[in-house]
Design a protein around this motif. Sequence first.
Motif, mmCIF file in Angstrom:
data_model
loop_
_atom_site.group_PDB
_atom_site.id
_atom_site.type_symbol
_atom_site.label_atom_id
_atom_site.label_comp_id
_atom_site.label_asym_id
_atom_site.label_seq_id
_atom_site.Cartn_x
_atom_site.Cartn_y
_atom_site.Cartn_z
ATOM 1 N N ARG A 64 -8.732 -1.617 -5.568
ATOM 2 C CA ARG A 64 -7.923 -2.762 -5.990
ATOM 3 C C ARG A 64 -7.572 -3.602 -4.772
ATOM 4 N NH1 ARG A 64 -5.029 -1.807 -10.725
ATOM 5 N NH2 ARG A 64 -6.221 -0.422 -12.106
ATOM 6 N N LEU A 65 -7.232 -4.849 -5.016
ATOM 7 C CA LEU A 65 -6.714 -5.684 -3.942
ATOM 8 C C LEU A 65 -5.321 -5.203 -3.556
ATOM 9 C CD1 LEU A 65 -7.816 -9.226 -5.201
ATOM 10 C CD2 LEU A 65 -8.892 -7.823 -3.425
ATOM 11 N N ALA A 66 -4.990 -5.358 -2.284
ATOM 12 C CA ALA A 66 -3.713 -4.849 -1.795
ATOM 13 C C ALA A 66 -2.526 -5.486 -2.510
ATOM 14 C CB ALA A 66 -3.610 -5.078 -0.291
ATOM 15 N N ARG A 69 -1.081 -3.622 -5.561
ATOM 16 C CA ARG A 69 -0.636 -2.240 -5.364
ATOM 17 C C ARG A 69 0.486 -1.850 -6.325
ATOM 18 N NH1 ARG A 69 3.231 0.538 -2.258
ATOM 19 N NH2 ARG A 69 2.499 2.616 -1.543
ATOM 20 N N ASP A 70 1.534 -2.662 -6.419
ATOM 21 C CA ASP A 70 2.653 -2.313 -7.296
ATOM 22 C C ASP A 70 2.199 -2.210 -8.748
ATOM 23 O OD1 ASP A 70 4.424 -2.124 -5.221
ATOM 24 O OD2 ASP A 70 5.269 -4.125 -5.484
ATOM 25 N N GLU A 71 1.345 -3.131 -9.148
ATOM 26 C CA GLU A 71 0.813 -3.096 -10.510
ATOM 27 C C GLU A 71 0.010 -1.822 -10.745
ATOM 28 O OE1 GLU A 71 -2.549 -5.499 -13.128
ATOM 29 O OE2 GLU A 71 -1.588 -6.495 -11.419
ATOM 30 N N GLY A 102 -0.218 8.040 -5.844
ATOM 31 C CA GLY A 102 -1.442 8.284 -5.093
ATOM 32 C C GLY A 102 -2.190 7.029 -4.695
ATOM 33 N N VAL A 103 -1.639 5.850 -4.983
ATOM 34 C CA VAL A 103 -2.284 4.594 -4.584
ATOM 35 C C VAL A 103 -2.149 4.470 -3.072
ATOM 36 C CG1 VAL A 103 -2.305 2.090 -4.844
ATOM 37 C CG2 VAL A 103 -1.802 3.550 -6.816
ATOM 38 N N ASP A 104 -3.266 4.299 -2.370
ATOM 39 C CA ASP A 104 -3.264 4.484 -0.916
ATOM 40 C C ASP A 104 -4.059 3.379 -0.230
ATOM 41 O OD1 ASP A 104 -2.914 5.570 1.566
ATOM 42 O OD2 ASP A 104 -4.077 7.379 1.195
ATOM 43 N N ASN A 105 -3.601 2.994 0.960
ATOM 44 C CA ASN A 105 -4.314 1.964 1.723
ATOM 45 C C ASN A 105 -4.820 2.492 3.061
ATOM 46 O OD1 ASN A 105 -1.944 2.225 3.113
ATOM 47 N ND2 ASN A 105 -1.462 0.048 3.201
ATOM 48 N N SER A 106 -4.891 3.815 3.228
ATOM 49 C CA SER A 106 -5.429 4.371 4.469
ATOM 50 C C SER A 106 -6.917 4.664 4.298
ATOM 51 C CB SER A 106 -4.688 5.658 4.853
ATOM 52 O OG SER A 106 -4.873 6.661 3.882
ATOM 53 N N ASN A 107 -7.653 4.486 5.395
ATOM 54 C CA ASN A 107 -9.098 4.715 5.396
ATOM 55 C C ASN A 107 -9.827 3.898 4.326
ATOM 56 O OD1 ASN A 107 -9.300 6.712 7.558
ATOM 57 N ND2 ASN A 107 -8.221 8.085 6.164
ATOM 58 N N VAL A 108 -9.342 2.689 4.111
ATOM 59 C CA VAL A 108 -10.011 1.754 3.207
ATOM 60 C C VAL A 108 -10.086 0.399 3.910
ATOM 61 C CG1 VAL A 108 -9.284 2.924 1.096
ATOM 62 C CG2 VAL A 108 -7.841 1.126 2.060
ATOM 63 N N ALA A 109 -10.928 -0.480 3.389
ATOM 64 C CA ALA A 109 -11.080 -1.800 4.001
ATOM 65 C C ALA A 109 -9.760 -2.556 3.936
ATOM 66 C CB ALA A 109 -12.167 -2.585 3.263
ATOM 67 N N PRO A 110 -9.444 -3.347 4.990
ATOM 68 C CA PRO A 110 -8.213 -4.142 4.976
ATOM 69 C C PRO A 110 -8.135 -5.010 3.721
ATOM 70 C CG PRO A 110 -9.255 -4.227 7.138
ATOM 71 C CD PRO A 110 -10.235 -3.544 6.226
ATOM 72 N N GLY A 111 -6.923 -5.099 3.178
ATOM 73 C CA GLY A 111 -6.719 -5.924 1.996
ATOM 74 C C GLY A 111 -7.018 -5.227 0.694
#
Length: 299
Positions: A64-66, A69-71, A102-111
Motif C-alpha cells: 500500500r502507499l504510505a 497506512r491508517d486506512e 502488522g502494517v509495516d514500513n521497514s525493509n520496503v520501498a520508500p513511500g
Amino acid sequence: MSPDPDSGVVTVFAPTGIGEITAGTDLVDVVLRAATADPLGPLRSGDVVVVTSKVISKADGLVRLADQRDEAITEQTAATVARRGPTRIVRTRSGLTVAAAGVDNSNVAPGTVLVLPPDPDASAAALHAELTRRSGLDLGVVVSDTAGRAWREGQTDHAIGAAGLRVLERYAGRQDAYGNDLQVTAMAVADEIAGAADLAKAKLAGRPVAVVRGLGHLVEPTGRPDGRAADLIRPLALDLFRLGAREAVLAAVLGATGQADRYEELVALDEADRVRAVVEGAGVGADAAAVLTAVLEQA
C-alpha cells in the motif's frame, strides 16, 4: 530418519543471495536455490524453513502507499486491544494481537507499507506444499513476524503461520526428573524456532529466509493436531489480557450503560472527547455522570 531430539544440537543458517522480492516472485524457487548455494545446504528432510511475512506479502502484492497506512490498519483490525494516541495494539482479522495490525514500513520501498497475509497459515501451507513437492523432502515451514511482549522491552520474531510442523510441544501428563507430574507445560516451539531463525537472519542483512536443522521430530504431516500457528492463539474466553487497562474500564462502563456497541468508535477518541461522549450517551443524572467521569479519567 528424524534427528534425535535429545542430541542438544540445533543448527540455524540464513542463506545469502535472495534479492528483492516483488509481486509474482516464485518464492519456492528462490528458497531452494538459496539453500542449495549455502555451504550448509541443500535442504534436508527434517529441516524447518522460516520465511519472514514480508516476503510473503511482497510476493502476494500486499503493498500500500504510505499515506494509506491508517486506512490499512483499520481494515486489518477486528478489535482494538489498546490505544494511546496514534499507537494502536489490535487483534487482526486472522486473530493475531500486534501493533498497528502488522502494517509495516521497514525493509520496503520508500513511500510504501506492507500488510500481513490475510491467512498466514494458508500462506505457510501453500509454501510447504510446493517446497515438499519440488524437493521431495519432509519439511516444516514457519511464516514469522516481529512482535513486542506485554511485559518485556524489545521485540522478537514469532510464528504467525505454520505447516508441516508441530507448533506446541505439550508436556502435560509427563513427569519431570523428580517425579513431579506436569500439568500445563506446553512449549511454543514454533515461536522459539522463529526467534532462533531471526538471530541468523538479522534485521538489516537482507536474509529473509532461515533454515533450522536438528528438530526433525517436530516435522509432521499437515493436518495433525497443533499443526497451525493459529493453535498458538489463546481463545478469547481464556485471555486474561484481551484489553489494555484503560480499555477494559471503557468496555466495562459501556457495557454497564448500554453502549457496548460503541467501543471501537469511542476508543479512537482522545480522552476528553471520549469521556464526554460516554457520559452523554449514558443519559444519566449529574451525580452518576460525575462518577462515570471520575472512573474513566482515573483509568
